[in-house]
Write a protein that holds these residues in place. Structure first.
Motif, short mmCIF file in Angstrom:
data_model
loop_
_atom_site.label_atom_id
_atom_site.label_comp_id
_atom_site.label_asym_id
_atom_site.label_seq_id
_atom_site.Cartn_x
_atom_site.Cartn_y
_atom_site.Cartn_z
N GLU A 48 0.75 -1.16 0.11
CA GLU A 48 0.08 0.00 -0.09
C GLU A 48 0.83 1.17 -0.07
O GLU A 48 0.42 2.26 -0.77
CB GLU A 48 -0.97 -0.02 1.04
N SER A 49 1.86 1.27 0.83
CA SER A 49 2.96 2.35 0.83
C SER A 49 3.57 2.69 -0.33
O SER A 49 3.55 3.78 -1.05
CB SER A 49 3.91 2.01 1.93
N ALA A 50 4.10 1.69 -1.36
CA ALA A 50 4.38 1.71 -2.82
C ALA A 50 3.47 2.38 -3.29
O ALA A 50 3.60 3.27 -4.32
CB ALA A 50 4.82 0.49 -3.20
N LEU A 51 2.19 1.84 -3.34
CA LEU A 51 1.10 2.58 -4.37
C LEU A 51 1.17 3.84 -3.88
O LEU A 51 0.97 4.80 -4.92
CB LEU A 51 -0.08 1.74 -4.03
N VAL A 52 0.81 4.29 -2.77
CA VAL A 52 0.60 5.71 -2.62
C VAL A 52 1.71 6.44 -2.59
O VAL A 52 1.68 7.68 -2.85
CB VAL A 52 0.32 5.83 -0.97
N SER A 53 2.84 6.02 -2.97
CA SER A 53 4.12 6.75 -3.21
C SER A 53 4.02 7.35 -4.66
O SER A 53 4.74 8.02 -5.30
CB SER A 53 5.37 6.03 -3.25
N HIS A 54 3.07 6.63 -5.66
CA HIS A 54 2.74 7.02 -7.08
C HIS A 54 2.23 8.43 -6.91
O HIS A 54 1.04 8.56 -6.18
CB HIS A 54 1.99 6.13 -7.56
N GLU A 55 2.28 9.46 -7.80
CA GLU A 55 1.55 10.67 -7.82
C GLU A 55 0.32 10.61 -8.08
O GLU A 55 -0.61 11.71 -7.55
CB GLU A 55 2.19 11.67 -9.01
N ALA A 56 -0.42 9.63 -8.57
CA ALA A 56 -1.80 9.63 -8.96
C ALA A 56 -2.58 9.13 -7.81
O ALA A 56 -4.00 8.94 -7.68
CB ALA A 56 -1.86 8.73 -9.97
N VAL A 57 -1.81 8.41 -6.78
CA VAL A 57 -2.59 7.64 -5.55
C VAL A 57 -2.69 8.26 -4.36
O VAL A 57 -1.81 8.99 -3.70
CB VAL A 57 -2.25 6.10 -5.26
N ALA A 58 -3.99 8.43 -3.80
CA ALA A 58 -4.46 9.07 -2.76
C ALA A 58 -4.36 8.10 -1.37
O ALA A 58 -3.97 8.41 -0.31
CB ALA A 58 -5.92 10.04 -2.62
N GLU A 59 -5.14 7.06 -1.80
CA GLU A 59 -4.94 5.90 -0.52
C GLU A 59 -5.10 4.49 -1.39
O GLU A 59 -5.64 4.50 -2.55
CB GLU A 59 -6.10 6.03 0.00
N ALA A 60 -4.66 3.49 -0.71
CA ALA A 60 -4.86 2.23 -1.22
C ALA A 60 -4.97 1.23 -0.05
O ALA A 60 -4.60 1.31 1.01
CB ALA A 60 -3.43 2.03 -1.92
N ALA A 61 -5.63 0.12 -0.67
CA ALA A 61 -5.69 -1.17 0.43
C ALA A 61 -5.45 -2.24 -0.65
O ALA A 61 -5.92 -2.29 -1.77
CB ALA A 61 -6.97 -1.29 0.95
N VAL A 62 -4.84 -3.29 -0.10
CA VAL A 62 -4.48 -4.70 -0.99
C VAL A 62 -5.00 -5.71 -0.02
O VAL A 62 -4.86 -5.61 1.19
CB VAL A 62 -2.92 -4.76 -1.39
N ILE A 63 -5.26 -6.72 -0.87
CA ILE A 63 -5.79 -7.88 -0.20
C ILE A 63 -5.03 -9.19 -0.92
O ILE A 63 -4.52 -9.04 -2.28
CB ILE A 63 -7.20 -8.38 -0.19
N GLY A 64 -4.91 -10.41 -0.39
CA GLY A 64 -4.37 -11.55 -1.13
C GLY A 64 -5.78 -12.34 -1.58
O GLY A 64 -6.54 -12.63 -0.91
N LYS A 65 -5.78 -12.83 -2.69
CA LYS A 65 -6.88 -13.65 -3.37
C LYS A 65 -6.15 -15.30 -3.67
O LYS A 65 -5.12 -15.13 -4.07
CB LYS A 65 -7.23 -13.25 -4.57
N PRO A 66 -6.77 -16.19 -3.34
CA PRO A 66 -6.19 -17.44 -3.71
C PRO A 66 -5.91 -17.65 -4.89
O PRO A 66 -6.53 -17.24 -5.77
CB PRO A 66 -7.27 -18.42 -3.00
N ASP A 67 -4.50 -18.33 -5.03
CA ASP A 67 -3.99 -18.46 -6.31
C ASP A 67 -3.60 -19.82 -6.28
O ASP A 67 -2.51 -20.09 -5.68
CB ASP A 67 -2.95 -17.41 -6.84
N PRO A 68 -4.00 -20.79 -7.57
CA PRO A 68 -3.20 -22.04 -7.12
C PRO A 68 -1.91 -22.44 -7.36
O PRO A 68 -1.33 -23.24 -6.99
CB PRO A 68 -4.19 -22.79 -8.33
N LEU A 69 -1.19 -21.36 -7.95
CA LEU A 69 0.21 -21.54 -8.06
C LEU A 69 0.94 -20.56 -7.14
O LEU A 69 1.89 -21.27 -6.59
CB LEU A 69 0.67 -20.71 -9.62
N LYS A 70 0.67 -19.35 -6.78
CA LYS A 70 1.39 -18.57 -5.89
C LYS A 70 0.83 -18.66 -4.42
O LYS A 70 1.50 -18.06 -3.67
CB LYS A 70 1.07 -17.06 -6.46
N GLY A 71 -0.27 -19.14 -3.93
CA GLY A 71 -0.77 -19.25 -2.86
C GLY A 71 -1.62 -18.09 -2.62
O GLY A 71 -2.84 -18.26 -2.46
N ASP A 72 -1.18 -16.70 -2.89
CA ASP A 72 -2.02 -15.60 -2.85
C ASP A 72 -1.70 -14.80 -4.16
O ASP A 72 -0.47 -14.76 -4.72
CB ASP A 72 -1.66 -14.61 -1.75
N SER A 73 -2.46 -14.25 -5.01
CA SER A 73 -2.20 -13.11 -5.75
C SER A 73 -2.78 -11.72 -4.91
O SER A 73 -3.47 -11.82 -4.22
CB SER A 73 -2.81 -13.34 -7.02
#
Length: 629
Positions: free
Chosen positions: A530-555
């Motif tokens: 989230e901090s990396a996203l907010v460091s972009h000039e276009a982003v005011a706020e961000a939230a991230v989640i993990g979604k089950p992924d059969p290869l990675k565990g989470d995407s």
């Protein structure tokens, strides 16, 4: 859990104006901290001796894991330290509280006036049959009477359970029943963004099937006044009329309960956190003085509500035990315009300002011209509380609001801890993204799941290794839940947060352990992406989640609010993914980016990631009683 992942640490540190440290209460953090490690009981005893006690303690601490007693057999009353000792030691006509209403109304209350109101309301509660040990539920807007009610409960030894005035009837009902509240104190309505929000009808609904409630005390703010029909309803000011003006403070044991405060669990019902009188008083007094560096002539504005622990500790008990002047306000940060808070800082010469990262990021989105319209030169200390303060927000707060002179104090603590646990001491180098180091008297570590310390730069679990005065004593009616805090990882207090420590001992909070993303076997903290996203000039706020992924565990899926002037596009989504990749590496790159207008938040400003995840995956969201909207 000790799997090393690449933590991109901002190596630049910032130093506030040197005069800040020269004039601070804590001149030498290293010295004070090392002395507190050598003899923690002596450290806390020295703090306690700055306050007034009716009888001194036999022992500073008794520790029988996981149970602590602090200042055993000492007798005191927290309101004596918040009121009486100021009234009789030269502060009787000092301003205790400045209140600003949603409609711009103002009220100024001195320590003498507050003292008298609290005594009369205390006697009013007694006239309703409230006794020491009874629980009183306070469900009110942010008005002076809310603080009067809290202090009056504490004065007569009643346990207050403050429920935030934005909660609905269902959440209020569960808290009233769980705490077995004898009295409910409320108001006819609150005001928010110029609109009236009815509270009394919610109370009427909440007390159905709550046979413990004997009386409802109603503050009637609106004109014409609503009628009180029921035999159990009484007027807030009428119970203060025909009572004695004096009310001696109840003699409380240090370990007597002071309040129950409910905090939402990730699953299941809200937990009633129990804090006691003596240790909580010492902890909040110490941190208000030494972390926020509060001085005699300061005006302190903590923008939280007393319905949260931040409001309990750093609006009410901490500052008032210091004899400070506090500002409280019903206003929201963007109504009637985004300059309202800055105009109040200018108007009232606010010098210590303590707010949430979500508010700071909202102001960033609105642009620098709003704070630029006002004279903010009275500001001396800037604080942040709630979620981790991401580097971009830190830099904006430091530059735009503090004019590169004020220290920016990110603070990590919890409802359960009662007081600040981690921060950067006033005048010490500040590192964007890092909360800082432990408060003197607090021993923390970053460990793996077995409780073994992990190397610097490696993610792990944040734990507290020794008891501290303001620690919670139990979870009301659920002591087993309390014990879990102290038994999940060795014999340490497990905070439930992920953290990483750098070579200098500074700690970065990476988010809740239950928000951890496991991508291809790598542990990634949600706060980091989230901090990396907010460091972009276009982003005011961000939230991230993990979604089950059969290869990675989470995407990783990101939800993003854009700053003004930027529009959603496929190109921007790809840019944001690449931006995270360049900042954190390919393993942390989101697979999806969704542009949204708002994020689900608690009323204290924390993003409810588990709600995003539940909506995304079609799951039961669990307890959503603290959701703002």
């Amino acid at each position: 859990m000790s799997e090393k992942f690449d933590v991109k640490l901002d190596s630049k540190s910032y130093l506030p104006d040197p005069s800040v440290k020269e004039n601070s209460w804590m001149q030498d953090y290293e010295k004070v901290y090392s002395e507190s490690l050598k003899d923690p009981e002596k450290h806390w005893e020295n703090v306690a001796e700055e306050l007034e006690w009716f009888e001194k303690w036999d022992k500073v601490m008794e520790w029988d894991h996981p149970y602590a007693k602090w200042f055993t057999n000492a007798k005191m009353n927290i309101t004596h330290n918040c009121l009486d000792r100021h009234v009789f030691n030269g502060r009787r006509n000092k301003v205790a509280m400045i209140w600003v209403g949603d409609n711009g109304a103002e009220q100024v209350i001195t320590y003498r006036q507050l003292y008298r109101d609290v005594m009369r309301f205390s006697n009013g509660l007694k006239s309703l049959g409230v006794e020491k040990g009874d629980t009183v539920c306070i469900y009110m807007p942010q008005v002076p009477e809310q603080i009067v009610a809290m202090l009056a409960c504490a004065r007569i030894g009643a346990i207050h359970s403050v429920v935030f005035g934005g909660f609905g009837a269902k959440a209020l009902h569960s808290r009233i029943k769980d705490a077995q509240a004898k009295i409910v104190i409320t108001a006819d309505a609150s005001l928010r963004r110029g609109k009236r929000i009815d509270l009394k009808s919610l109370v009427d609904e909440a007390v159905v099937n709550a046979s413990c409630v004997e009386k409802i005390v109603v503050l009637r703010r609106m004109t014409p006044q609503m009628e009180l029909f029921s035999e159990i309803e009484v007027d807030f000011y009428e119970i203060m009329e025909d009572v004695e003006k004096e009310c001696e403070p109840e003699i409380m044991d240090s370990e007597d309960p002071l309040f129950i405060l409910y905090t939402s669990g990730t699953t299941g019902p809200a937990k009633g956190i129990v804090h006691t009188c003596g240790g909580y008083m010492v902890g909040t007094y110490y941190t208000t003085k030494n972390v926020l560096d509060l001085k005699e002539n300061d005006v302190m504005w903590c923008t939280a509500d007393p319905g949260w622990i931040t409001g309990h500790s750093y609006i009410v008990y901490g500052p008032l035990s210091m004899g400070a002047t506090i500002l409280i306000s019903e206003t929201t940060p963007d109504y009637p315009d985004p300059g309202v808070w800055w105009s109040m800082i200018e108007e009232f010469d606010v010098s210590v300002f303590y707010t949430a990262p979500t508010a700071i990021r909202m102001f960033m989105r609105m642009g620098e011209e709003w704070p630029g319209k006002y004279n903010l030169s009275s500001l001396r200390i800037l604080g942040s509380v709630g979620e981790p303060l991401n580097p971009e927000a830190f830099k904006w707060y430091y530059r735009v609001i503090g004019k590169e002179k004020c220290p920016v104090l990110d603070t990590w603590w919890q409802t359960e801890t009662g007081m600040h646990m981690l921060t950067t001491a006033v005048g010490e180098p500040m590192k964007p993204g890092f909360t800082g180091r432990p408060v003197p008297g607090v021993v923390v570590d970053v460990v793996d799941e077995n409780g073994d310390p992990v190397p610097a730069g490696t993610g792990g679990f944040l734990v507290i290794k020794q008891p501290w005065p303001s620690m919670m004593r139990t979870v009301y009616g659920n002591d087993e839940r309390y014990r879990q805090y102290w038994t999940t990882i060795q014999n340490y207090y497990s905070a439930g947060d992920l953290a990483v420590r750098d070579e200098d001992g500074y700690i970065m909070i990476q988010g809740r352990a239950d928000d951890v993303l496991i991508v291809a076997g790598h542990n990634i903290g949600s706060a980091e992406v989230e901090s990396a996203l907010v460091s972009h000039e276009a982003v005011a706020e961000a939230a991230v989640i993990g979604k089950p992924d059969p290869l990675k565990g989470d995407s990783i899926k990101a939800f993003v609010i854009l700053r003004m002037g930027f529009n959603s596009s496929d190109k921007l989504r790809l840019d944001l993914m690449y931006h995270v990749r360049m900042n954190l590496g390919p393993i942390a790159m989101p697979s999806e980016v969704e542009i949204v207008d708002s994020l689900p938040k608690t009323r204290s400003g924390k993003i409810m990631r588990r709600l995003l995840k539940a909506q995304e995956l079609g799951m039961d969201p669990g307890d959503v009683s603290s959701l703002e909207d």
